[in-house]
Design a protein around this motif. Structure first.
Motif, short mmCIF file in Angstrom:
data_model
loop_
_atom_site.label_atom_id
_atom_site.label_comp_id
_atom_site.label_asym_id
_atom_site.label_seq_id
_atom_site.Cartn_x
_atom_site.Cartn_y
_atom_site.Cartn_z
N GLY A 197 8.56 4.70 -4.69
CA GLY A 197 8.22 4.71 -3.28
C GLY A 197 9.41 4.97 -2.38
O GLY A 197 9.26 5.23 -1.20
N HIS A 254 9.59 -0.94 -6.92
CA HIS A 254 8.74 0.25 -6.84
C HIS A 254 9.59 1.40 -6.31
O HIS A 254 9.39 1.90 -5.20
CB HIS A 254 7.53 0.00 -5.92
CG HIS A 254 6.60 -1.04 -6.43
ND1 HIS A 254 6.84 -2.38 -6.25
CD2 HIS A 254 5.44 -0.95 -7.13
CE1 HIS A 254 5.86 -3.08 -6.81
NE2 HIS A 254 5.00 -2.23 -7.35
N ALA A 265 2.05 2.07 -3.38
CA ALA A 265 0.95 2.10 -4.36
C ALA A 265 1.12 1.03 -5.43
O ALA A 265 0.97 1.28 -6.62
CB ALA A 265 0.84 3.48 -4.99
N SER A 274 -1.23 4.12 4.88
CA SER A 274 -1.03 2.74 4.43
C SER A 274 -1.18 1.76 5.59
O SER A 274 -1.79 0.69 5.44
CB SER A 274 0.36 2.58 3.79
OG SER A 274 1.38 2.93 4.70
N SER A 296 0.39 -2.26 -7.72
CA SER A 296 -0.78 -2.87 -8.36
C SER A 296 -0.77 -4.36 -7.98
O SER A 296 0.12 -5.10 -8.42
CB SER A 296 -0.70 -2.70 -9.88
OG SER A 296 -1.78 -3.36 -10.50
N GLU A 300 0.82 -1.20 0.00
CA GLU A 300 0.00 0.00 0.00
C GLU A 300 0.87 1.26 0.00
O GLU A 300 0.55 2.25 -0.67
CB GLU A 300 -0.93 0.00 1.22
CG GLU A 300 -2.07 -0.98 1.13
CD GLU A 300 -3.04 -0.63 0.01
OE1 GLU A 300 -3.24 0.58 -0.25
OE2 GLU A 300 -3.60 -1.57 -0.60
N GLU A 301 1.94 1.22 0.75
CA GLU A 301 2.83 2.37 0.86
C GLU A 301 3.39 2.80 -0.50
O GLU A 301 3.50 4.00 -0.79
CB GLU A 301 3.98 2.06 1.83
CG GLU A 301 4.91 3.21 2.10
CD GLU A 301 4.29 4.31 2.95
OE1 GLU A 301 4.67 5.48 2.76
OE2 GLU A 301 3.43 4.01 3.80
#
Length: 206
Positions: A79, A76, A23, A195, A25, A20-21
């Motif tokens: 992030g 990611h 984002a 998150s 998919s 979640e932190e």
């Protein structure tokens, strides 16, 4: 699209928060440990270890929290949860390995003693030492982690959702994280993030 297998309240909370932190998919798939779903043939075909969490990527199946967390961070980069440079990355791996192999195992002795012993007396002996062992882990972490606000300093990394689990592990056996100022401040900082709150709600822990 990533597929993430979790069980409510398990150590999968850490990777779930990180997904979640950053984002990511992903599709979250619940596997109930209390119901024994992690030992069902369907799941064992995915992870023969019969353990949670599991992350399915387009290339492979990843198990074990340290590996899953680092993979999410490395894939990611927007992030910014992967430490920069070999020394910082080694420090992150060291912390994640300690949480996995020492702190989490100490907690697991509370309700998973049959993994290591068959005699009731042996299981009870392990359980009787859980609080002491987790206190020792918390004391070590209090000395080792940075002044904060995050585990490795001023930047949030993939270690932070994992360290966040210490408070829950301790609470289960009647210990309070507030006895450890740096760990307590870290826990509060994690609780302040959207998150974290979203995942706690998903897992029924809010």
């Amino acid at each position: 699209m990533l597929k993430f297998f979790y069980s409510n309240g398990s150590s999968a909370v850490a990777a779930h928060i990180l997904l979640e932190e950053v984002a990511a998919s992903y599709e979250a798939i619940k596997v109930s440990i209390p119901n024994g779903d992690h030992l069902a043939p369907k799941f064992l075909r995915i992870n023969p270890k019969g353990r949670i969490p599991v992350l399915l990527t387009p290339q492979s199946t990843i198990t074990e929290n340290p590996a899953i967390l680092e993979y999410i961070a490395a894939t990611h980069k927007d992030g910014a949860t992967l430490p920069l440079g070999p020394d910082a990355q080694a420090q992150a791996r060291s912390l994640a390995a300690y949480l996995c192999a020492t702190a989490h195992v100490a907690f697991a002795h509370n309700h998973r003693g049959r993994r290591w012993a068959e005699q009731d007396a042996s299981v009870k002996d392990m359980q009787s030492n859980v609080a002491r062992n987790l206190t020792d882990c918390a004391r070590f972490l209090e000395q080792e982690i940075d002044e904060g606000p995050w585990a490795l300093g001023r930047t949030y990394t993939y270690c932070d959702p994992y360290l966040f689990l210490m408070a829950r592990w301790m609470a289960v056996v009647g210990l309070s994280i507030t006895a450890f100022p740096k760990l307590s401040a870290h826990h509060d900082a994690m609780l302040a993030r959207a998150s974290t709150q979203k995942v706690l709600d998903i897992h029924g822990l809010s």
